[in-house]
Design an enzyme around this catalytic site. Structure first.
Site, short mmCIF file in Angstrom:
data_model
loop_
_atom_site.label_atom_id
_atom_site.label_comp_id
_atom_site.label_asym_id
_atom_site.label_seq_id
_atom_site.Cartn_x
_atom_site.Cartn_y
_atom_site.Cartn_z
CD1 TRP A 75 -3.26 -0.78 0.59
CD2 TRP A 75 -2.03 -2.35 1.48
NE1 TRP A 75 -3.85 -1.84 0.67
CE2 TRP A 75 -3.04 -2.79 1.33
CE3 TRP A 75 -0.99 -3.15 2.22
CZ2 TRP A 75 -3.66 -4.17 1.85
CZ3 TRP A 75 -1.39 -4.39 2.50
CH2 TRP A 75 -2.57 -5.22 2.40
CG HIS A 109 -7.38 -1.23 2.79
ND1 HIS A 109 -6.61 -2.47 2.90
CD2 HIS A 109 -7.16 -0.79 4.10
CE1 HIS A 109 -6.21 -2.39 3.98
NE2 HIS A 109 -6.36 -1.26 4.79
NE ARG A 143 -4.28 1.20 -2.14
CZ ARG A 143 -4.50 0.14 -2.45
NH1 ARG A 143 -3.70 -0.48 -3.35
NH2 ARG A 143 -5.33 -0.66 -1.67
CD GLN A 165 -10.15 -1.00 -1.85
OE1 GLN A 165 -10.47 -1.12 -0.47
NE2 GLN A 165 -8.78 -1.50 -2.35
CB VAL A 225 -8.29 -13.08 4.46
CG1 VAL A 225 -9.40 -12.00 4.76
CG2 VAL A 225 -7.33 -12.52 3.22
CB ALA A 264 -13.10 -9.71 4.67
N1 DAH Z 1 -8.00 -4.20 0.96
C1 DAH Z 1 -7.34 -5.16 -0.02
C2 DAH Z 1 -6.79 -4.23 -0.91
O1 DAH Z 1 -7.00 -2.96 -0.98
C3 DAH Z 1 -8.44 -5.75 -0.98
C4 DAH Z 1 -9.09 -7.01 0.14
C5 DAH Z 1 -8.37 -8.16 -0.20
C6 DAH Z 1 -10.16 -6.73 0.75
C7 DAH Z 1 -8.95 -9.13 0.65
C8 DAH Z 1 -10.53 -7.63 1.44
C9 DAH Z 1 -10.02 -8.93 1.42
O2 DAH Z 1 -11.70 -7.54 2.34
O3 DAH Z 1 -10.26 -9.95 2.24
O4 DAH Z 1 -6.06 -4.48 -1.99
#
Ligand code: DAH
Length: 340
Positions: free
Chosen positions: A152, A172, A198, A212, A255, A309
């Site tokens: 990120w 995010h 970002r 998102q 996760v 998620a």
């Molecule tokens: N937050 C991640 C991103 O910005 C995307 C993401 C990945 C969200 C896996 C989730 C997850 O809820 O389980 O790249």
């Protein structure tokens, strides 16, 4: 039906050429694009066709609708230019009739997406754009110094106060996970469709501001099957029955297991084409089973509860669906683009 389309198209062109005032133009707009107008009648008639005919005729009706919209706007501009002496100096809004406004593409997708998930029992949770380190990173299993932070490109806020905890623009919508769990408890079905930020080198595919869509489900007995079902369901609702989802193993610290979610390309139906870089699929989301440590961080017992998620990129989906080829167009508020 094809003949009918042709007939409507030529009748519209002929009537348009006879319009000499904005009031008449609005009437013509109602006749063709109104709730009971010609185009909606076509859509109604289409619903009675079988699937193969629908696929054949559908794009033609959409094209006719777009053509009518474009011609109406061009005519409105013409009529205005005849009444405005110094058009170049007039702001666009001064001469475009208000009735030609429409939802911003992102807002359109937001409403469509939220509706789909409302029906499945999800509530919307609004998280802050300015976030602290814990909700954006550390609480999600990404402690300071963890190499995953490199994924990120973060915009930190310099508040000139060394004692204050560091704040950042959230990278995010995953920051709502811990906030929602702490505030609402379990079981929980929650969603967030919002902006993230970002530090990016700007180009047609990268913008410092982007959208998102995040989904979090925590309950007893939640497993990967639920995640797969939801991914398929959502993709079909948005892109049509011709698509489906595919999971690839992928690492996200919050996760375990984590997956990349791909959608089968709707343009070639998986055969491979220019739009999907010949792979037959395009990546649209990251997802996975919520990491036990994240549940613990929210005060939830991972031996009793489990969850998944899911984070999805609406901008990319819009670009694929509509042919918008520069993500920055979605965020610059340029009326010529929005109206086009
Ligand atoms: N937050 C991640 C991103 O910005 C995307 C993401 C990945 C969200 C896996 C989730 C997850 O809820 O389980 O790249």
């Amino acid at each position: 039906m094809k003949d009918k389309l042709k007939l409507i198209s030529s009748r519209f062109s002929q009537q348009l050429s006879q319009v000499t005032s904005l009031a008449d133009l609005d009437k013509l707009k109602l006749t063709y694009l109104g709730r009971k107008g010609e185009v909606n009648q076509l859509f109604k008639a289409m619903s009675r066709l079988d699937l193969a005919d629908k696929r054949r005729i559908g794009p033609e009706v959409n094209r006719l609708k777009a053509k009518i919209e474009k011609a109406l706007i061009a005519k409105a501009r013409d009529l205005h230019s005849q009444t405005q002496t110094n058009l170049a100096d007039a702001p666009l809004t001064a001469y475009l009739p208000a009735s030609f406004g429409r939802l911003h593409p992102i807002e359109w997708l937001r409403q469509k997406t939220l509706n789909i998930f409302h029906r499945l029992g999800f509530i919307e949770f609004v998280g802050p754009h300015i976030e602290n380190d814990w909700f954006n990173f550390a609480g999600l299993n990404i402690p300071p110094g963890h190499p995953a932070r490199d994924l990120w490109d973060t915009l930190y806020l310099n508040l000139n106060d060394v004692k204050q905890e560091p704040l950042l623009l959230r990278t995010h919508t995953s920051n709502v996970q811990l906030r929602a769990l702490k505030e609402c408890g379990v079981p929980l079905r929650v969603m967030a469709f919002d902006r993230c930020f970002r530090r990016e080198i700007l180009d047609p595919r990268h913008s410092h501001t982007f959208s998102q869509f995040e989904v979090l489900v925590v309950d007893k007995g939640i497993n990967m099957n639920h995640l797969k079902w939801l991914s398929d369901y959502f993709l079909k609702q948005i892109l049509g029955d011709v698509t489906e989802s595919r999971f690839r193993p992928k690492y996200y610290p919050f996760v375990e297991p984590g997956v990349g979610v791909d959608a089968k390309c709707v343009f070639c139906q998986g055969k491979g084409c220019q739009i999907c870089s010949n792979s037959g699929w395009f990546e649209i989301a990251g997802a996975g089973m919520v990491h036990p440590q994240v549940l613990k961080n929210a005060g939830v017992d991972p031996d009793v509860y489990s969850g998944f998620a899911w984070g999805f990129g609406p901008d990319r989906m819009l670009m694929l669906k509509t042919g918008i080829n520069d993500i920055r167009d979605l965020y610059q508020g340029d009326l010529w683009f929005l109206r086009g």
